[in-house]
Design an enzyme around this catalytic site. Sequence first.
Site, short mmCIF file in Angstrom:
data_model
loop_
_atom_site.label_atom_id
_atom_site.label_comp_id
_atom_site.label_asym_id
_atom_site.label_seq_id
_atom_site.Cartn_x
_atom_site.Cartn_y
_atom_site.Cartn_z
N ASP A 25 -11.31 -1.05 8.72
CA ASP A 25 -9.98 -0.52 8.42
C ASP A 25 -9.01 -1.23 9.38
O ASP A 25 -9.20 -1.16 10.60
CB ASP A 25 -10.01 1.00 8.66
CG ASP A 25 -8.67 1.65 8.40
OD1 ASP A 25 -7.64 0.95 8.40
OD2 ASP A 25 -8.66 2.89 8.23
N LYS A 27 -1.26 0.68 -2.83
CA LYS A 27 -0.36 0.10 -3.84
C LYS A 27 0.13 1.06 -4.91
O LYS A 27 0.68 0.63 -5.92
CB LYS A 27 -1.05 -1.10 -4.50
CG LYS A 27 -2.32 -0.72 -5.24
CD LYS A 27 -2.86 -1.87 -6.05
CE LYS A 27 -4.08 -1.47 -6.85
NZ LYS A 27 -4.67 -2.53 -7.64
N LYS A 69 6.49 -3.60 1.30
CA LYS A 69 6.48 -5.04 0.97
C LYS A 69 7.70 -5.73 1.58
O LYS A 69 7.59 -6.83 2.13
CB LYS A 69 6.43 -5.23 -0.55
CG LYS A 69 5.13 -4.77 -1.19
CD LYS A 69 3.91 -5.51 -0.63
CE LYS A 69 2.59 -5.02 -1.18
NZ LYS A 69 1.41 -5.58 -0.48
N SER A 74 5.71 -8.62 -3.59
CA SER A 74 5.90 -8.10 -4.95
C SER A 74 7.31 -8.36 -5.43
O SER A 74 8.26 -8.35 -4.64
CB SER A 74 5.63 -6.60 -4.93
OG SER A 74 6.03 -6.01 -6.15
N ARG A 132 10.57 6.64 -16.95
CA ARG A 132 9.92 6.94 -15.68
C ARG A 132 10.90 6.62 -14.54
O ARG A 132 11.48 5.53 -14.52
CB ARG A 132 8.65 6.08 -15.54
CG ARG A 132 7.91 6.28 -14.24
CD ARG A 132 6.57 5.57 -14.23
NE ARG A 132 6.69 4.12 -14.18
CZ ARG A 132 5.65 3.28 -14.12
NH1 ARG A 132 4.41 3.76 -14.12
NH2 ARG A 132 5.84 1.98 -14.09
N SER A 154 -11.39 1.64 0.66
CA SER A 154 -10.62 2.83 0.30
C SER A 154 -10.24 2.81 -1.18
O SER A 154 -10.00 3.86 -1.77
CB SER A 154 -9.36 2.95 1.17
OG SER A 154 -8.51 1.84 0.97
N TYR A 184 6.26 2.43 -1.03
CA TYR A 184 5.40 1.27 -1.30
C TYR A 184 6.22 -0.02 -1.32
O TYR A 184 5.91 -1.00 -0.64
CB TYR A 184 4.65 1.44 -2.64
CG TYR A 184 4.19 0.13 -3.19
CD1 TYR A 184 3.06 -0.50 -2.69
CD2 TYR A 184 4.91 -0.53 -4.20
CE1 TYR A 184 2.66 -1.74 -3.16
CE2 TYR A 184 4.52 -1.76 -4.68
CZ TYR A 184 3.39 -2.36 -4.16
OH TYR A 184 3.02 -3.59 -4.62
C1 UD1 Z 1 4.56 -1.16 -10.70
C2 UD1 Z 1 5.43 -0.84 -9.54
C3 UD1 Z 1 5.62 -2.07 -8.71
C4 UD1 Z 1 4.27 -2.54 -8.23
C5 UD1 Z 1 3.33 -2.74 -9.39
C6 UD1 Z 1 1.95 -2.93 -8.84
C7 UD1 Z 1 6.91 0.97 -10.33
C8 UD1 Z 1 8.30 1.36 -10.64
N1 UD1 Z 1 6.72 -0.31 -9.99
O1 UD1 Z 1 5.22 -2.17 -11.50
O2 UD1 Z 1 6.42 -1.78 -7.60
O3 UD1 Z 1 4.40 -3.72 -7.51
O4 UD1 Z 1 3.31 -1.61 -10.25
O5 UD1 Z 1 1.02 -2.98 -9.87
O6 UD1 Z 1 6.01 1.78 -10.40
N2 UD1 Z 1 4.48 1.92 -18.76
C9 UD1 Z 1 4.45 2.81 -19.81
N3 UD1 Z 1 3.45 3.73 -19.85
C10 UD1 Z 1 2.48 3.81 -18.89
C11 UD1 Z 1 2.51 2.88 -17.82
C12 UD1 Z 1 3.53 1.96 -17.79
O7 UD1 Z 1 5.31 2.77 -20.69
O8 UD1 Z 1 1.62 4.69 -18.98
C13 UD1 Z 1 5.54 0.90 -18.72
C14 UD1 Z 1 6.46 1.04 -17.52
O9 UD1 Z 1 7.55 1.87 -17.80
C15 UD1 Z 1 6.88 -0.41 -17.32
C16 UD1 Z 1 5.69 -1.22 -17.80
O10 UD1 Z 1 4.93 -0.34 -18.60
O11 UD1 Z 1 7.96 -0.70 -18.14
C17 UD1 Z 1 4.84 -1.74 -16.67
O12 UD1 Z 1 4.52 -0.67 -15.82
P1 UD1 Z 1 3.47 -0.83 -14.62
O13 UD1 Z 1 2.24 -1.47 -15.11
O14 UD1 Z 1 3.37 0.48 -13.93
O15 UD1 Z 1 4.17 -1.91 -13.68
P2 UD1 Z 1 5.60 -1.89 -12.97
O16 UD1 Z 1 6.24 -0.58 -13.06
O17 UD1 Z 1 6.35 -3.06 -13.48
#
Ligand code: UD1
Length: 346
Positions: A64, A91, A161, A132, A303, A40, A157
Amino acid sequence: MSHSYLKKILVTGGLGFIGSHTVVELQQQGFEVIIIDDLSNSSKEVLNGITAITQQTPAFAEIDLKDKQAVSAFFSNHSDIGGIIHFAAYKAVGESVEKPLQYYDNNLGGIVNLLLEAEKLNRSLPFIFSSSCTVYGQADALPITEDAPIKKANSPYGNTKQIGEEILFDVTQSKDIVNVISLRYFNPIGAHPSLEIGELPIGKPQNLVPFITQTAAGLHDKLTIFGDDYPTTDGTCVRDYIHVVDLSKAHVVALQRLLNQKQTSNYEVFNLGTGTGSSVLEVVQSFERTSGRSLAYEIGPRRTGDVIAAYADTSKANNELGWKTEKTLDEAVDSAWKWEQKIRGI
Ligand code: UD1
């Protein structure tokens, strides 16, 4: 005393990002691997990547886990498995808010069906669960230890977990079906150094590092940094980015702990991180430093659901598992970029 079945490991979600890297590490440590994956969010071609690295093609069943009959038939044919590493799950945080029932059905139904079949084997199976750091929410203290309180999940999500861990804990308290280690991942990034396997996000990535590498590859105009007014050193959120190869190795170590009956209880939890927090801007700088390119980015609003800062206290994993990370943030970001270039043909 050794049994042949001790070496045959079921890896659910074994064609996914972390799953595929773990399959490689398992094979390299002499385990025979059988993958269950429903494709998937993955592709059969990942089998070729795994084979290119290890010269062994893992067995693969397209199943599945919600399909009880298929899971039951699989276990009848493979009653000699010696352990389960369970990755298969949806995820995407945002998608889970839109489709909560699909997330509960898939992520929790999968665990329950696996356990119902494992019970029929009548022996205690090693079981490693992909959990996680999201279970901690915004922790009251940093770095985060395993006994930090579980906070209310901020997405369906995250809740799958938490509930997944609870289901596994409850089962270990009443029945001898599985010995469990839940591994709470911080932020897995990067790709295998061979560049035969890596992350393959479907659609627009929500995660930071794939978004950075796709932007550099020309798929997006710029990265939007979600907020620069957080109470951190540079105002951007802080996370603990761990190289997927280091993370995968921890699964093999955890499995061996259970196979060798070195666990101190039937349900254990370990944080998997580097212990170092990096801000979003530091990740961007790491990309610019290792790739020699500048990255287009802008500062946008925060976000919803993001925590300010999360990084692991790694002492328990270091001391009890005897595992620690070896790779740096730069190595991880560099491998992610090299992988992106490879799959885009640039
Ligand atoms: C996210 C999930 C978490 C999950 C994990 C799996 C959320 C709130 N949390 O973690 O539950 O286990 O993914 O991979 O979604 N960022 C930017 N710009 C972007 C993308 C991300 O600034 O386009 C920043 C985010 O604000 C954050 C950091 O990068 O501070 C990491 O983001 P991300 O990679 O999405 O991971 P998490 O949010 O920590």
